[in-house]
Design a protein around this motif. Structure first.
Motif, PDB file in Angstrom:
ATOM      1  N   SER A 154       8.303   4.496  23.510  1.00 19.89           N
ATOM      2  CA  SER A 154       7.570   5.643  24.049  1.00 19.89           C
ATOM      3  C   SER A 154       7.215   6.649  22.964  1.00 19.89           C
ATOM      4  O   SER A 154       6.794   7.751  23.266  1.00 19.89           O
ATOM      5  CB  SER A 154       8.414   6.338  25.125  1.00 19.89           C
ATOM      6  OG  SER A 154       9.631   6.804  24.563  1.00 19.89           O
ATOM      7  N   ARG A 155       7.363   6.270  21.713  1.00 18.65           N
ATOM      8  CA  ARG A 155       7.162   7.212  20.617  1.00 18.65           C
ATOM      9  C   ARG A 155       6.485   6.517  19.453  1.00 18.65           C
ATOM     10  O   ARG A 155       6.819   5.392  19.104  1.00 18.65           O
ATOM     11  CB  ARG A 155       8.512   7.791  20.187  1.00 18.65           C
ATOM     12  CG  ARG A 155       8.458   8.873  19.110  1.00 18.65           C
ATOM     13  CD  ARG A 155       7.672  10.077  19.600  1.00 18.65           C
ATOM     14  NE  ARG A 155       7.992  11.295  18.904  1.00 18.65           N
ATOM     15  CZ  ARG A 155       7.617  11.602  17.667  1.00 18.65           C
ATOM     16  NH1 ARG A 155       6.928  10.746  16.956  1.00 18.65           N
ATOM     17  NH2 ARG A 155       7.935  12.762  17.127  1.00 18.65           N
ATOM     18  N   LEU A 156       5.514   7.171  18.845  1.00 19.37           N
ATOM     19  CA  LEU A 156       4.861   6.642  17.662  1.00 19.37           C
ATOM     20  C   LEU A 156       5.626   7.060  16.408  1.00 19.37           C
ATOM     21  O   LEU A 156       6.242   8.125  16.361  1.00 19.37           O
ATOM     22  CB  LEU A 156       3.423   7.151  17.566  1.00 19.37           C
ATOM     23  CG  LEU A 156       2.439   6.657  18.636  1.00 19.37           C
ATOM     24  CD1 LEU A 156       1.081   7.306  18.412  1.00 19.37           C
ATOM     25  CD2 LEU A 156       2.316   5.153  18.623  1.00 19.37           C
ATOM     26  N   VAL A 157       5.557   6.219  15.402  1.00 17.90           N
ATOM     27  CA  VAL A 157       6.195   6.485  14.111  1.00 17.90           C
ATOM     28  C   VAL A 157       5.125   6.354  13.040  1.00 17.90           C
ATOM     29  O   VAL A 157       4.409   5.349  12.975  1.00 17.90           O
ATOM     30  CB  VAL A 157       7.346   5.498  13.836  1.00 17.90           C
ATOM     31  CG1 VAL A 157       8.015   5.812  12.503  1.00 17.90           C
ATOM     32  CG2 VAL A 157       8.359   5.534  14.974  1.00 17.90           C
ATOM     33  N   VAL A 158       5.002   7.356  12.188  1.00 15.15           N
ATOM     34  CA  VAL A 158       3.934   7.379  11.188  1.00 15.15           C
ATOM     35  C   VAL A 158       4.381   6.672   9.918  1.00 15.15           C
ATOM     36  O   VAL A 158       5.536   6.767   9.494  1.00 15.15           O
ATOM     37  CB  VAL A 158       3.503   8.830  10.885  1.00 15.15           C
ATOM     38  CG1 VAL A 158       4.651   9.638  10.279  1.00 15.15           C
ATOM     39  CG2 VAL A 158       2.289   8.849   9.964  1.00 15.15           C
ATOM     40  N   ASP A 159       3.452   5.940   9.327  1.00 12.28           N
ATOM     41  CA  ASP A 159       3.693   5.220   8.077  1.00 12.28           C
ATOM     42  C   ASP A 159       2.539   5.544   7.142  1.00 12.28           C
ATOM     43  O   ASP A 159       1.394   5.169   7.387  1.00 12.28           O
ATOM     44  CB  ASP A 159       3.751   3.713   8.351  1.00 12.28           C
ATOM     45  CG  ASP A 159       4.262   2.924   7.156  1.00 12.28           C
ATOM     46  OD1 ASP A 159       4.904   3.534   6.279  1.00 12.28           O
ATOM     47  OD2 ASP A 159       4.043   1.699   7.111  1.00 12.28           O
ATOM     48  N   ARG A 160       2.817   6.267   6.061  1.00 14.86           N
ATOM     49  CA  ARG A 160       1.736   6.698   5.151  1.00 14.86           C
ATOM     50  C   ARG A 160       1.507   5.657   4.064  1.00 14.86           C
ATOM     51  O   ARG A 160       2.451   5.178   3.431  1.00 14.86           O
ATOM     52  CB  ARG A 160       2.062   8.048   4.529  1.00 14.86           C
ATOM     53  CG  ARG A 160       1.068   8.447   3.434  1.00 14.86           C
ATOM     54  CD  ARG A 160       1.062   9.913   3.147  1.00 14.86           C
ATOM     55  NE  ARG A 160       0.265  10.643   4.122  1.00 14.86           N
ATOM     56  CZ  ARG A 160      -0.354  11.801   3.866  1.00 14.86           C
ATOM     57  NH1 ARG A 160      -0.262  12.350   2.675  1.00 14.86           N
ATOM     58  NH2 ARG A 160      -1.035  12.418   4.794  1.00 14.86           N
ATOM     59  N   VAL A 161       0.234   5.335   3.858  1.00 13.25           N
ATOM     60  CA  VAL A 161      -0.160   4.385   2.822  1.00 13.25           C
ATOM     61  C   VAL A 161      -1.311   4.982   2.017  1.00 13.25           C
ATOM     62  O   VAL A 161      -1.873   6.018   2.369  1.00 13.25           O
ATOM     63  CB  VAL A 161      -0.593   3.040   3.440  1.00 13.25           C
ATOM     64  CG1 VAL A 161       0.579   2.360   4.131  1.00 13.25           C
ATOM     65  CG2 VAL A 161      -1.759   3.243   4.418  1.00 13.25           C
ATOM     66  N   ARG A 162      -1.665   4.301   0.925  1.00 10.49           N
ATOM     67  CA  ARG A 162      -2.876   4.614   0.162  1.00 10.49           C
ATOM     68  C   ARG A 162      -3.825   3.439   0.339  1.00 10.49           C
ATOM     69  O   ARG A 162      -3.523   2.319  -0.064  1.00 10.49           O
ATOM     70  CB  ARG A 162      -2.571   4.797  -1.333  1.00 10.49           C
ATOM     71  CG  ARG A 162      -1.953   6.131  -1.725  1.00 10.49           C
ATOM     72  CD  ARG A 162      -2.953   7.270  -1.592  1.00 10.49           C
ATOM     73  NE  ARG A 162      -2.542   8.438  -2.340  1.00 10.49           N
ATOM     74  CZ  ARG A 162      -1.613   9.305  -1.983  1.00 10.49           C
ATOM     75  NH1 ARG A 162      -0.981   9.133  -0.848  1.00 10.49           N
ATOM     76  NH2 ARG A 162      -1.297  10.340  -2.739  1.00 10.49           N
TER      77      ARG A 162
ATOM     78  N   ASP B 132       0.807  -1.228   0.000  1.00  9.37           N
ATOM     79  CA  ASP B 132       0.000   0.000   0.000  1.00  9.37           C
ATOM     80  C   ASP B 132       0.838   1.274   0.000  1.00  9.37           C
ATOM     81  O   ASP B 132       0.297   2.370   0.187  1.00  9.37           O
ATOM     82  CB  ASP B 132      -0.979   0.030   1.182  1.00  9.37           C
ATOM     83  CG  ASP B 132      -1.929  -1.162   1.188  1.00  9.37           C
ATOM     84  OD1 ASP B 132      -2.559  -1.402   0.147  1.00  9.37           O
ATOM     85  OD2 ASP B 132      -2.028  -1.842   2.225  1.00  9.37           O
ATOM     86  N   ALA B 133       2.133   1.167  -0.186  1.00  8.95           N
ATOM     87  CA  ALA B 133       2.984   2.352  -0.277  1.00  8.95           C
ATOM     88  C   ALA B 133       2.800   3.014  -1.635  1.00  8.95           C
ATOM     89  O   ALA B 133       2.781   2.344  -2.671  1.00  8.95           O
ATOM     90  CB  ALA B 133       4.452   1.977  -0.077  1.00  8.95           C
TER      91      ALA B 133
ATOM     92  N   VAL C  68       7.619  12.397   3.256  1.00  9.77           N
ATOM     93  CA  VAL C  68       8.536  11.297   2.979  1.00  9.77           C
ATOM     94  C   VAL C  68       7.800   9.981   2.792  1.00  9.77           C
ATOM     95  O   VAL C  68       8.389   9.001   2.319  1.00  9.77           O
ATOM     96  CB  VAL C  68       9.593  11.159   4.097  1.00  9.77           C
ATOM     97  CG1 VAL C  68      10.417  12.427   4.218  1.00  9.77           C
ATOM     98  CG2 VAL C  68       8.946  10.812   5.436  1.00  9.77           C
ATOM     99  N   GLY C  69       6.513   9.936   3.158  1.00  7.39           N
ATOM    100  CA  GLY C  69       5.747   8.712   3.002  1.00  7.39           C
ATOM    101  C   GLY C  69       5.252   8.491   1.593  1.00  7.39           C
ATOM    102  O   GLY C  69       5.233   7.357   1.108  1.00  7.39           O
ATOM    103  N   ASP C  70       4.837   9.562   0.894  1.00  7.96           N
ATOM    104  CA  ASP C  70       4.297   9.380  -0.451  1.00  7.96           C
ATOM    105  C   ASP C  70       4.818  10.390  -1.464  1.00  7.96           C
ATOM    106  O   ASP C  70       4.354  10.414  -2.604  1.00  7.96           O
ATOM    107  CB  ASP C  70       2.765   9.418  -0.430  1.00  7.96           C
ATOM    108  CG  ASP C  70       2.204  10.755   0.059  1.00  7.96           C
ATOM    109  OD1 ASP C  70       2.983  11.716   0.224  1.00  7.96           O
ATOM    110  OD2 ASP C  70       0.980  10.844   0.285  1.00  7.96           O
ATOM    111  N   GLY C  71       5.782  11.218  -1.052  1.00  5.23           N
ATOM    112  CA  GLY C  71       6.386  12.148  -1.997  1.00  5.23           C
ATOM    113  C   GLY C  71       5.567  13.377  -2.304  1.00  5.23           C
ATOM    114  O   GLY C  71       5.978  14.207  -3.130  1.00  5.23           O
TER     115      GLY C  71
END
Length: 597
Positions: free
Chosen positions: A219-227, A162-163, A537-540
């Motif tokens: 202790s930290r969330l990391v975001v991952d962008r998808v479609r 889904d990237a 940086v997830g989808d340009g």
């Protein structure tokens, strides 16, 4: 029928709903439906059984519930015996656009041999909306088979994870068409995967931020962008959470973890005006309930779902954890937004209205030979460290009265220093092709971190994001790549590199800075002048930032952007309107700095 005919109609749909032409429609929707039917009849009269999409479409707002996402669904039709190659190829593309909702249409465009081999599995190819079908040249055997070429401009690729990956360039594919005894054509060979237009993607997919956990302290969330593709069979909340149960995209594979074990299943999602109830099953860990709650809350709220409502997570129908919208949230902490700047080698505080004093200790004293300053997150109740590059290496000093400069990483060709949120200092030794880490808190030993992808590259900058996972690297003068820190402790590796952007030949990257977890600021010198872009940086996805003066460096945090200009050496701040720059300090001030990033 003209070349630009679309083989389908577009309907606004709400997840879990079907096209509704009944008595529950509003007057506006009835008028839209009448317009769509009129267009359909008009085109049928021209000899093509095609319902054309346009501004007159059937609309369904999905009840206004943010748990759902209204969208437009295109209805494709089977190939017609009166169609030529152009209409057949365009009809095939429309059938691909609706395949996820209606997989019965596309196989009707294929010969039995092609149907037996084709699969929808694989990356989705995305083209510009305006593409061309080139008819075949005249041939003696054209009565039985011929070839047509589809030509277009490549927009992106949606990978199987889904990237969304933007791309550019020409795209073309030759299709072999076979004449049927009844008339019309079928496609005799179709490569795996789907071919969509950009309009198809905008209509049926949504950019979606998923949240995973960084490793170590978690202790930290990391975001991952998808479609994610919207579905008629389920709410968008269901779609998002089902995807959250799966591994992250390739960019973060091995670099993040999750509080949701593989056994987790979503049994139901219910909602009222004040509460969203998510019933899960599986082997959930009671000690990770805060992390689980944070992952779910941010994955829903950051995508405008369930915002402002209490989120209750149940395990097998019993309350597991409840998250209130007014709860204190530290899961996206950026470790400080204090602004600094440098004046003649001395580090100063920058207030909202201008200079706010010099920092304590040696770092606040004017001196030559120090450059490329970087400030760590705060330690021990408010103290921070500053690092700077010299001709012989990288030195650090505590921002306190007894703070003294001390060289901790020797080297004559090091990239500017960058701090990790865990308190460690990083740089790349260009001569030794080595990624180095120094931890002033846990121990003085200098560690070498494995970064095999960088060994043969001309690394010019390296900066760690505030999430402690992503790393941006510039190579040469004009290429930006994004990687991730994989593993923990001595087993840490820098990998998962993917190209983010590159400039034209002759252009140059002047500076880069992390704005937030998702966005990187890239200052570029082009033939036409300077360009400042904010890139997801997830989808340009790229947004241009207007410039007034020529800049030397940029710094950012949580939407606040500072810059150093060349002329007069001033520090500027971009106003919230993202159009106006305001001078903060002038003259003899430079290099604005925020902690980390």
């Amino acid at each position: 029928m003209g070349q630009d005919t679309v083989q389908g109609t577009v309907r606004h749909m709400g997840p879990g709903t079907a096209p509704d032409m009944g008595s529950g429609m509003t007057r506006t929707r009835r008028l839209a439906a009448v317009g769509a039917i009129a267009l359909a009849l008009a085109w049928t009269g021209s000899g093509c059984t095609v319902i054309v999409s346009g501004p007159n479409t059937v609309s369904d707002e999905g009840g206004g519930d943010p748990l759902t996402k209204p969208f437009q669904r295109m209805i494709a039709i089977p190939p017609q015996k009166t169609w030529g190659p152009n209409e057949t190829i365009r009809g095939l593309q429309a059938a691909m656009a609706v395949y996820a909702d209606d997989p019965s249409i596309l196989p009707q465009y294929l010969t039995p041999a092609a149907r037996a081999k084709w699969t929808a599995e694989g990356p989705v190819t995305v083209l510009e909306d305006q593409y061309e079908v080139v008819p075949p040249p005249p041939r003696e055997d054209a009565e039985t088979s011929l070839k047509a070429v589809l030509k277009g401009r490549w927009v992106a690729r949606i990978n199987e994870d889904d990237a969304y990956k933007p791309t550019t360039g020409k795209w073309e594919k030759t299709y072999e068409l076979v004449k049927t005894p009844q008339g019309g054509y079928l496609v005799n060979d179709l490569p795996p995967g789907l071919l969509l237009t950009n309009a198809d993607v905008l209509r049926s997919y949504r950019p979606t931020d998923l949240y995973y956990l960084n490793r170590g302290t978690r202790s930290r969330l990391v975001v991952d962008r998808v479609r994610l593709r919207l579905k008629t069979s389920e709410s968008f909340a269901q779609t998002v959470l089902e995807r959250l149960l799966k591994p992250p995209t390739e960019a973060l594979r091995g670099a993040v973890t999750t509080s949701l074990p593989p056994s987790t299943k979503i049994e139901s999602i219910g909602s009222s005006e004040e509460r969203v109830v998510i019933n899960l099953s599986g082997l959930l860990d009671r000690s990770a309930e805060d992390a689980l709650s944070a992952q779910i809350r941010h994955s829903l709220n950051m995508n405008e779902i369930a915002k402002g409502r209490v989120i209750e997570v149940q395990l097998d129908g019993e309350e597991f954890t409840t998250d209130r919208p007014d709860a204190v949230d530290e899961w996206l902490d950026d470790s400080g937004d204090t602004a600094y700047y440098v004046n003649k080698g001395a580090v100063h505080y920058l207030g909202k209205d201008g200079p706010a004093g010099v920092v304590a200790g040696a770092a606040g004293e004017q001196r030559g030979g120090y450059s490329d300053f970087a400030v760590s997150k705060e330690h021990n109740g408010g103290e921070a460290l500053v690092a700077a590059r010299t001709s012989t290496g990288i030195s650090v000093a505590w921002l306190r009265h007894d703070g003294r400069w001390q060289e901790v990483i020797p080297g004559t060709d090091l990239t500017p220093p960058t701090w990790h949120r865990d308190g460690s200092l990083w740089t790349y030794d260009r001569k030794k092709a080595a990624l180095l880490r120094y931890d002033p808190v846990r121990g003085p030993a200098l560690e070498r971190i494995q970064a095999p992808n960088l060994a043969d590259l001309d690394v010019t900058r390296l900066r760690i994001a505030r999430d402690g996972v992503r790393v941006v690297v510039t190579t040469g003068k004009n290429t930006v790549q994004i990687g991730a820190l994989i593993g923990e402790g001595t087993a840490t590796t820098l990998g998962n590199f993917q190209l983010l952007t590159t400039t034209e030949v002759g252009d140059e990257i002047v500076d880069i800075a992390w704005g937030d977890d998702e966005h990187l600021l890239v200052l570029e010198e082009s033939k036409a002048g300077q360009i400042l872009n904010e890139i997801n940086v997830g989808d340009g996805e790229t947004t241009g930032v207007p410039l007034k003066d020529r800049l030397k460096s940029v710094a950012a945090v949580d939407g606040r952007i500072l810059a150093e200009s060349e002329g007069g050496t001033k520090v500027w701040e971009l106003d919230q309107d993202r159009q106006t720059w305001t001078a903060k300090i002038e003259p003899e001030a430079g290099q604005p700095i925020f902690p980390l990033g």
